[in-house]
Scaffold this motif. Structure first.
Motif: not given
Length: 342
Positions: A179-181, A262-273, A332-340
């Motif tokens: 989700i974040l990437k 949100r993009h970051l919050a789910p990852f942060v939540g899973s870390i808290l778990v 950091r940031g999003k990864v796209t299909p062109e960013a091999g």
């Protein structure tokens, strides 16, 4: 006077935690690999972890090597107890690493094969880690300072429950990392995977928590629950409820992040778990390094050896942490299909 055994226990615990959090999400990406819609989506999934996955495994080396060097008695007991699942875990990690490199260079038929091997290696490594964790929590039979149990003591219903819980937890980490990437259709798929795995994690947390209280009488007493007499010591239990409360808060953060886009919050939540689960383990068996037979002081190497190793670690550990942080910042940031990556 410096408490060297305690410092090394803290260092190894930190290394294990960092391994679980960091390698957990890229193992989770491998677990989710079969559910991707297209080969292009799988390429993007791999590219999200390509710059960091091998560095993440550094912490496993530090944890295992640190255990051998700082607590050799514990290492000599735990390795015979978990020879088979450790071998399966290492085989899974090797298979996964080979598949990672070969898949990007293979042709169509070979690419499908290495795609399957990458997913299989991720699942095998995670499943084996769950068996090791379950066997560790349920306790290791020791006579004196030697392992006295059987070859398959770790193969119990409780360990299988823990292994299932770890697979769902890593999958949640992987989904929230994606989700974040990622963007577009893969991003939407990752959100759906996160919803599904969050439900599974909630179920697994309840199952593991209840079964852990009864797997060893001493664990229940640490939480203020006497499972033999069916009694609850509320003065002990109530302060410790902050630990499962942290896990619940993590799931709520995941839910809120998914519901609000949100993009970051789910990852942060899973870390808290995962932090909640790690804290729960500490409550259950600290100060034991071989539950429930040897504590970290009984299993520690001589102080002069610990001091010498700590001198080197003081210089090496900040470099590792700094390099790790730098890599995550650069990529950091999003990864796209062109960013091999390859």
């Amino acid at each position: 006077m410096i408490d060297l055994p305690l410092i090394w226990a803290a260092l190894i615990a930190t290394a294990v935690l960092l391994y679980v959090l960091l390698d957990g999400f890229d193992l989770g990406v491998g677990i989710l690999f079969p559910f991707a819609r297209t080969p292009q989506d799988r390429d993007v999934m791999m590219n999200t972890i390509a710059p960091v996955w091998d560095g993440n495994e550094t912490w496993l080396v530090l944890g295992g090597g640190g255990l051998l060097a700082a607590f050799p008695i514990a290492y000599s007991v735990l390795m015979p107890a978990f020879y088979l699942p450790v071998a399966v875990m290492l085989s899974g990690l090797i298979l996964r690493g080979v598949a990672f490199e070969f898949r990007s260079r293979a042709r169509k038929r070979g690419r499908a094969f290495w795609t399957a091997m990458f997913a299989l290696g991720s699942i095998l490594a995670t499943f084996a880690q769950g068996l090791i964790l379950g066997g560790f929590i349920q306790g290791v039979r020791v006579e004196g300072t030697a392992f006295a149990g059987g070859l398959f003591d770790w193969f119990t219903p409780y360990c299988l429950i823990v292994a299932f819980g770890l697979i769902t937890g890593y999958a949640l980490l992987g989904a929230t990392w994606l989700i974040l990437k990622t963007e577009d259709d893969l991003h939407g798929d990752a959100r759906r995977w996160a919803v599904f795995t969050a439900v599974l994690v909630a179920v697994a947390l309840v199952a593991v928590s209840i079964s852990t209280l009864s797997v060893h009488h001493r664990v229940g007493l640490r939480w203020g629950i006497d499972t033999a007499e069916v009694l609850i010591n509320w003065s002990v239990l109530l302060p410790r409820l902050v630990v499962p409360g942290l896990g619940l808060a993590g799931l709520l953060v995941v839910t809120w992040g998914l519901a609000t886009g949100r993009h970051l919050a789910p990852f942060v939540g899973s870390i808290l778990v995962f932090l909640s689960g790690f804290a729960g383990l500490a409550v259950g068996f600290f100060p034991y390094v071989v539950p429930y037979a040897l504590d970290f002081r009984q299993a520690a190497a001589p102080d002069n050896a610990l001091a010498l190793m700590l001198f080197g670690t003081v210089f090496a550990l900040p470099l590792i942490l700094g390099y790790t942080a730098w890599v995550y910042w650069v990529f950091r940031g999003k990864v796209t299909p062109e960013a091999g990556y390859h």
